[in-house]
Each structure stands twice: as C-alpha cells, then as structure tokens.
Design a protein around this motif. Structure first.
Motif, PDB file in Angstrom:
ATOM      1  N   ALA A 194       0.839  -1.205   0.000  1.00 32.39           N
ATOM      2  CA  ALA A 194       0.000   0.000   0.000  1.00 32.39           C
ATOM      3  C   ALA A 194       0.875   1.257   0.000  1.00 32.39           C
ATOM      4  O   ALA A 194       0.601   2.222  -0.726  1.00 32.39           O
ATOM      5  N   LEU A 195       1.951   1.249   0.773  1.00 30.16           N
ATOM      6  CA  LEU A 195       2.875   2.399   0.763  1.00 30.16           C
ATOM      7  C   LEU A 195       3.440   2.580  -0.640  1.00 30.16           C
ATOM      8  O   LEU A 195       3.514   3.695  -1.171  1.00 30.16           O
ATOM      9  N   ASP A 196       3.832   1.472  -1.228  1.00 28.65           N
ATOM     10  CA  ASP A 196       4.400   1.483  -2.576  1.00 28.65           C
ATOM     11  C   ASP A 196       3.425   2.107  -3.574  1.00 28.65           C
ATOM     12  O   ASP A 196       3.818   2.853  -4.473  1.00 28.65           O
ATOM     13  N   ALA A 197       2.153   1.818  -3.384  1.00 31.60           N
ATOM     14  CA  ALA A 197       1.143   2.267  -4.345  1.00 31.60           C
ATOM     15  C   ALA A 197       0.730   3.724  -4.138  1.00 31.60           C
ATOM     16  O   ALA A 197       0.526   4.448  -5.120  1.00 31.60           O
ATOM     17  N   VAL A 198       0.611   4.179  -2.894  1.00 32.25           N
ATOM     18  CA  VAL A 198      -0.082   5.467  -2.695  1.00 32.25           C
ATOM     19  C   VAL A 198       0.671   6.530  -1.882  1.00 32.25           C
ATOM     20  O   VAL A 198       0.270   7.692  -1.874  1.00 32.25           O
ATOM     21  N   ALA A 199       1.736   6.142  -1.173  1.00 36.92           N
ATOM     22  CA  ALA A 199       2.404   7.129  -0.308  1.00 36.92           C
ATOM     23  C   ALA A 199       3.247   8.091  -1.142  1.00 36.92           C
ATOM     24  O   ALA A 199       3.509   7.833  -2.317  1.00 36.92           O
ATOM     25  N   SER A 200       3.678   9.186  -0.504  1.00 35.51           N
ATOM     26  CA  SER A 200       4.659  10.084  -1.125  1.00 35.51           C
ATOM     27  C   SER A 200       5.855   9.257  -1.585  1.00 35.51           C
ATOM     28  O   SER A 200       6.225   8.280  -0.922  1.00 35.51           O
ATOM     29  N   ARG A 201       6.463   9.635  -2.697  1.00 33.88           N
ATOM     30  CA  ARG A 201       7.619   8.876  -3.218  1.00 33.88           C
ATOM     31  C   ARG A 201       8.832   8.980  -2.302  1.00 33.88           C
ATOM     32  O   ARG A 201       9.824   8.287  -2.485  1.00 33.88           O
ATOM     33  N   ASN A 202       8.773   9.889  -1.334  1.00 33.45           N
ATOM     34  CA  ASN A 202       9.879  10.007  -0.376  1.00 33.45           C
ATOM     35  C   ASN A 202       9.397   9.733   1.053  1.00 33.45           C
ATOM     36  O   ASN A 202       9.976  10.246   2.012  1.00 33.45           O
ATOM     37  N   VAL A 203       8.334   8.918   1.167  1.00 27.90           N
ATOM     38  CA  VAL A 203       7.777   8.661   2.504  1.00 27.90           C
ATOM     39  C   VAL A 203       8.850   8.074   3.430  1.00 27.90           C
ATOM     40  O   VAL A 203       9.627   7.201   3.026  1.00 27.90           O
ATOM     41  N   LYS A 204       8.907   8.583   4.644  1.00 26.20           N
ATOM     42  CA  LYS A 204       9.852   8.056   5.620  1.00 26.20           C
ATOM     43  C   LYS A 204       9.080   7.135   6.555  1.00 26.20           C
ATOM     44  O   LYS A 204       8.104   7.547   7.180  1.00 26.20           O
ATOM     45  N   VAL A 205       9.529   5.889   6.616  1.00 25.29           N
ATOM     46  CA  VAL A 205       8.775   4.854   7.318  1.00 25.29           C
ATOM     47  C   VAL A 205       9.523   4.445   8.586  1.00 25.29           C
ATOM     48  O   VAL A 205      10.719   4.137   8.529  1.00 25.29           O
ATOM     49  N   LEU A 206       8.815   4.422   9.692  1.00 24.67           N
ATOM     50  CA  LEU A 206       9.364   3.897  10.945  1.00 24.67           C
ATOM     51  C   LEU A 206       8.471   2.755  11.414  1.00 24.67           C
ATOM     52  O   LEU A 206       7.276   2.954  11.635  1.00 24.67           O
ATOM     53  N   VAL A 207       9.060   1.580  11.564  1.00 26.46           N
ATOM     54  CA  VAL A 207       8.306   0.444  12.088  1.00 26.46           C
ATOM     55  C   VAL A 207       8.586   0.301  13.585  1.00 26.46           C
ATOM     56  O   VAL A 207       9.739   0.168  14.003  1.00 26.46           O
TER      57      VAL A 207
ATOM     58  N   ASN B 206       7.558   8.323  22.797  1.00 29.14           N
ATOM     59  CA  ASN B 206       8.614   9.344  22.854  1.00 29.14           C
ATOM     60  C   ASN B 206       9.791   8.968  21.954  1.00 29.14           C
ATOM     61  O   ASN B 206      10.342   9.816  21.248  1.00 29.14           O
ATOM     62  N   ALA B 207      10.145   7.695  21.977  1.00 29.85           N
ATOM     63  CA  ALA B 207      11.262   7.236  21.148  1.00 29.85           C
ATOM     64  C   ALA B 207      10.935   7.376  19.661  1.00 29.85           C
ATOM     65  O   ALA B 207      11.792   7.751  18.855  1.00 29.85           O
ATOM     66  N   ALA B 208       9.693   7.103  19.291  1.00 26.27           N
ATOM     67  CA  ALA B 208       9.282   7.250  17.890  1.00 26.27           C
ATOM     68  C   ALA B 208       9.367   8.724  17.469  1.00 26.27           C
ATOM     69  O   ALA B 208       9.848   9.052  16.375  1.00 26.27           O
ATOM     70  N   VAL B 209       8.923   9.599  18.353  1.00 24.32           N
ATOM     71  CA  VAL B 209       9.001  11.043  18.099  1.00 24.32           C
ATOM     72  C   VAL B 209      10.472  11.461  17.925  1.00 24.32           C
ATOM     73  O   VAL B 209      10.830  12.167  16.982  1.00 24.32           O
ATOM     74  N   ASN B 210      11.337  10.979  18.804  1.00 30.23           N
ATOM     75  CA  ASN B 210      12.774  11.291  18.725  1.00 30.23           C
ATOM     76  C   ASN B 210      13.379  10.784  17.418  1.00 30.23           C
ATOM     77  O   ASN B 210      14.156  11.488  16.773  1.00 30.23           O
ATOM     78  N   HIS B 211      13.046   9.561  17.043  1.00 31.52           N
ATOM     79  CA  HIS B 211      13.606   8.933  15.836  1.00 31.52           C
ATOM     80  C   HIS B 211      13.276   9.772  14.600  1.00 31.52           C
ATOM     81  O   HIS B 211      14.162  10.125  13.819  1.00 31.52           O
ATOM     82  N   VAL B 212      12.006  10.090  14.448  1.00 30.20           N
ATOM     83  CA  VAL B 212      11.585  10.815  13.232  1.00 30.20           C
ATOM     84  C   VAL B 212      12.086  12.262  13.271  1.00 30.20           C
ATOM     85  O   VAL B 212      12.548  12.796  12.262  1.00 30.20           O
TER      86      VAL B 212
ATOM     87  N   ASP C 199      14.784  13.447  14.679  1.00 29.87           N
ATOM     88  CA  ASP C 199      16.209  13.466  14.342  1.00 29.87           C
ATOM     89  C   ASP C 199      16.429  13.190  12.855  1.00 29.87           C
ATOM     90  O   ASP C 199      17.283  13.810  12.226  1.00 29.87           O
ATOM     91  N   TRP C 200      15.676  12.266  12.315  1.00 25.58           N
ATOM     92  CA  TRP C 200      15.809  11.909  10.895  1.00 25.58           C
ATOM     93  C   TRP C 200      15.511  13.129  10.012  1.00 25.58           C
ATOM     94  O   TRP C 200      16.262  13.454   9.094  1.00 25.58           O
ATOM     95  N   LEU C 201      14.428  13.816  10.315  1.00 27.21           N
ATOM     96  CA  LEU C 201      14.010  14.942   9.467  1.00 27.21           C
ATOM     97  C   LEU C 201      14.776  16.226   9.767  1.00 27.21           C
ATOM     98  O   LEU C 201      15.083  16.996   8.854  1.00 27.21           O
ATOM     99  N   LEU C 202      15.051  16.461  11.034  1.00 24.76           N
ATOM    100  CA  LEU C 202      15.580  17.776  11.418  1.00 24.76           C
ATOM    101  C   LEU C 202      17.069  17.764  11.772  1.00 24.76           C
ATOM    102  O   LEU C 202      17.667  18.819  11.973  1.00 24.76           O
TER     103      LEU C 202
END
Ligand code: NAX
Length: 328
Positions: free
Chosen positions: A117-130, A246-252, A254-257
């Motif tokens: 589904a991500l492959d089909a419809v997400a932004s082509r630069n979607v940043k994914v955190l599992v 909180n860790a998910a917030v920190n991960h993303v 740091d990745w973006l900013l």
C-alpha cells in the motif's frame, strides 16, 4: 506558513498511539512551525474503530494549533495516501500458545499488505518507521514489498533501547542525559541487541574511563537495558507505551531535522558496513543531516562486541529465513 505534512499512523487506537498522536499534534516530532495532518489506521473491527473515534474526539478537545486535519481508516490504501511519514505501530501481539514462527508469519501478512500500500499510494519520499514487533523484520518485509520506494526510507525503532542506555549511563555517572554522546545500540530490537558504550562520552570525557569498571558493563548495564521492557511490564502490568511513543518522536525528529553531529541509533537497511549483510534491518550508530542518515564508520571491533553483534545478526537472518516464502 508551511504546507501541512501528512503522517500516517497504524495501530492508532492502541496504547502507544494514545501517547504518540498527542505528541505529534503538539509539534514535538516535526517542529513547532510545521502543521500536520494525521491519517489513522486501525483494524476494521468495531471496537478499535470506535476507540479510534474517541481518540479523535480528544484530539479535537486539545485544539492543537498545528493540527490541520485528522482522518480514520481501516484500509491502508486510503490511510497511506500521500503520506510523508508513516509510523507502523500496529502489529499482531503474541497470543496464547503462539510460537515465535507463527508470530513472524502473522506479522508478515500485515507488513506485506502495508508495504504494498505504501508502494502504491504514499509520497515517493515517505519516511517509514516500524515500531510494531518484531520491528526489524517487519520493516524488512515492508521494504521488500515496496520496490518502487527508496530502500533507505524503511527503518525500525531501536531508539527506545538507545534512550534507555543513555539514561542508565547518565544515572551511573550522575550527569545530565544531555551531556552524553556517542552512545548507540547494535542489532535487533530484541533481547539480543547490544548497547555499545565503548565510544560514549559525557561532556567530552570517555564514559568507559569515567566508569572504570569493566564488570559493570556485562553484569549490570547490558542486562538492565536488555530486560527493561520486561521490568516495565512487571511494574506497570502493561508494556512501555509513553516511552515508546517518545522514542518514535525522537527517531523521526532526528531523521528529518538532524542531530547536529550527535550520534543516535536507527534500525536501517545494512549496506554491508561492519560486515552486516545487505538489506538486514539493523541498529547502527548514525548521524543525520538534511533528512538523511549516515552510518558512523570506522569504529574498532573487539571480541566481546563482535560476539554480541554476530548473535543479533544470526537472529535476524533466522527471522528473515522464516518469512522468506511469504515474500513474492
Ligand atoms: P496495543 O495492542 O495497545 O495497540 C496496537 C494496536 O494496533 C491495536 O489497537 C490494534 O487494533 C492495532 N492493529 C493491529 N493490527 C493492525 C493492522 N494490521 N493495522 C492497523 N492497526 C492494527 O499495542 P501497543 O502497546 O500500542 O504496541 C504496539 C506495538 O509496538 C507492539 O507490536 C509492541 O510489541 C511494539 N513495541 C515496540 C517497541 C520498540 O521499541 N520497537 C517498544 C514498545 C512496544 O513494545
């Protein structure tokens, strides 16, 4: 004003979701000047969908200035539409009598569907955190199911383990957490992960020299960090949720900013560095800048570290083998 970013979150009515959504809507993840649209996915059953409505009512009641929209979904094809960030939190928990293999397979079903589904419809630069467990292998499955998206955009959460390790070091030294740098965690988000403090500094001084007690690593530090999740369940009767959010917030964030040169830990697809097989999603030391992470290269290995890293790698290879037949 900035255009809103779209953040898709699965398992949004769960425990972690209940902390995570409010932190994101408050601007903690993307910045205090970045409006956000939340696209929330839950399983189609009546109970979680109803709970999701309740969470959305509470989001409204917070009147978050940055929250530009919220929608509820039961289909990943609509939930992931144009998503800039996807937080895959929902997964199948281990039920009574379920073997590890059954758990891996049940989750493989979820993460192949969501990867496609991500492959089909997400932004082509979607940043994914599992986040949903087994997080590394779920991220691997999603990545393999989304061949048109950049491989490097699929990551797994080891940040909670990282944060736990940083706090234990800070407590041991009686120093503020902000003074600690160059701490990170190798491997799988499981009991085989290896928090490595050999290079860590506190206010620029070697943590190893400051602690000056090699037994503390093996006898106290590694077991404390490794068994922390179990200790939380024992104390709270529920698994870590606010600290995971909180860790998910920190991960993303740091990745973006960016980390401004500071080291952190991300579970990322290996590129062969440190002898980790390509594509395996593994915890590495990274720095981030301009929305990209970079592995910290050239760290020495010693026998103790090598043994721990190999153990975690072996576990991930076994996990990969056990779900291989489900990837087309
Ligand atoms: P909850 O059981 O409270 O919530 C999970 C939610 O996901 C439920 O509401 C469920 O309906 C939903 N869900 C299940 N399958 C879904 C699907 N296919 N699509 C959309 N939604 C789905 O669990 P919670 O405590 O929030 O934990 C969520 C996941 O995080 C678990 O897999 C847990 O093991 C994992 N964790 C990972 C951590 C990490 O560091 N990587 C730490 C915390 C946490 O243990």
């Amino acid at each position: 004003a900035k255009a809103p970013l779209r953040v898709a979150i699965t398992g949004a009515a769960g425990q972690i979701g209940y902390s995570l959504l409010f932190r994101i809507a408050n601007g903690d993840m993307l910045g205090k000047d970045q409006p956000v649209i939340l696209q929330l996915l839950e399983v189609a059953d009546e109970k979680p969908q109803k709970a999701l409505k309740g969470v959305m009512m509470e989001l409204e009641d917070c009147a978050f200035p940055l929250l530009a929209g919220v929608s509820a979904h039961s289909d990943p094809m609509t939930a992931f539409k144009d998503a800039d960030v996807a937080l895959l939190v929902g997964s199948r928990p281990r039920g009574p009598g379920m073997e590890r293999k059954d758990l891996l397979e049940a989750n493989a079903q979820i993460f192949t569907v969501q990867g496609k589904a991500l492959d089909a419809v997400a932004s082509r630069n979607v940043k994914v955190l599992v986040v949903g467990n087994p997080a590394n292998t779920n991220a691997y499955i999603a990545m393999k199911s989304a061949p048109s998206l950049p491989r490097k955009n699929f990551t797994a959460m080891l940040r909670l383990d990282h944060n736990r390790a940083v706090s234990q070091i800070a407590i041991k030294l009686g120093k503020p957490v902000a003074s600690i740098d160059k701490m990170f965690v190798w491997g799988n988000h499981s009991t085989t992960m290896y928090p490595d403090y050999r290079f860590a500094t506190a206010d620029g001084v070697s943590v190893r020299d400051a602690i000056h007690d090699e037994d503390w690593n093996n006898d106290v530090f590694l077991p404390t960090v490794g068994k922390r999740g179990a200790a939380i369940i024992e104390a709270r009767g529920l698994s870590s949720a606010a600290s995971a959010a909180n860790a998910a917030v920190n991960h993303v964030r740091d990745w973006l900013l960016g980390t401004n040169g500071k080291w952190t830990t991300m579970g990322i697809p290996a590129d062969g560095s440190y002898g980790i097989h390509e594509d395996i999603i593994f915890g590495f030391p990274v720095t981030t800048e301009n929305g990209e992470y970079k592995v910290v290269e050239g760290l020495d290995m010693d026998t103790f570290s090598k043994e721990h890293i190999d153990l975690s790698l072996k576990e991930l290879i076994e996990e990969r083998e056990s779900i291989k037949h489900l990837l087309s």
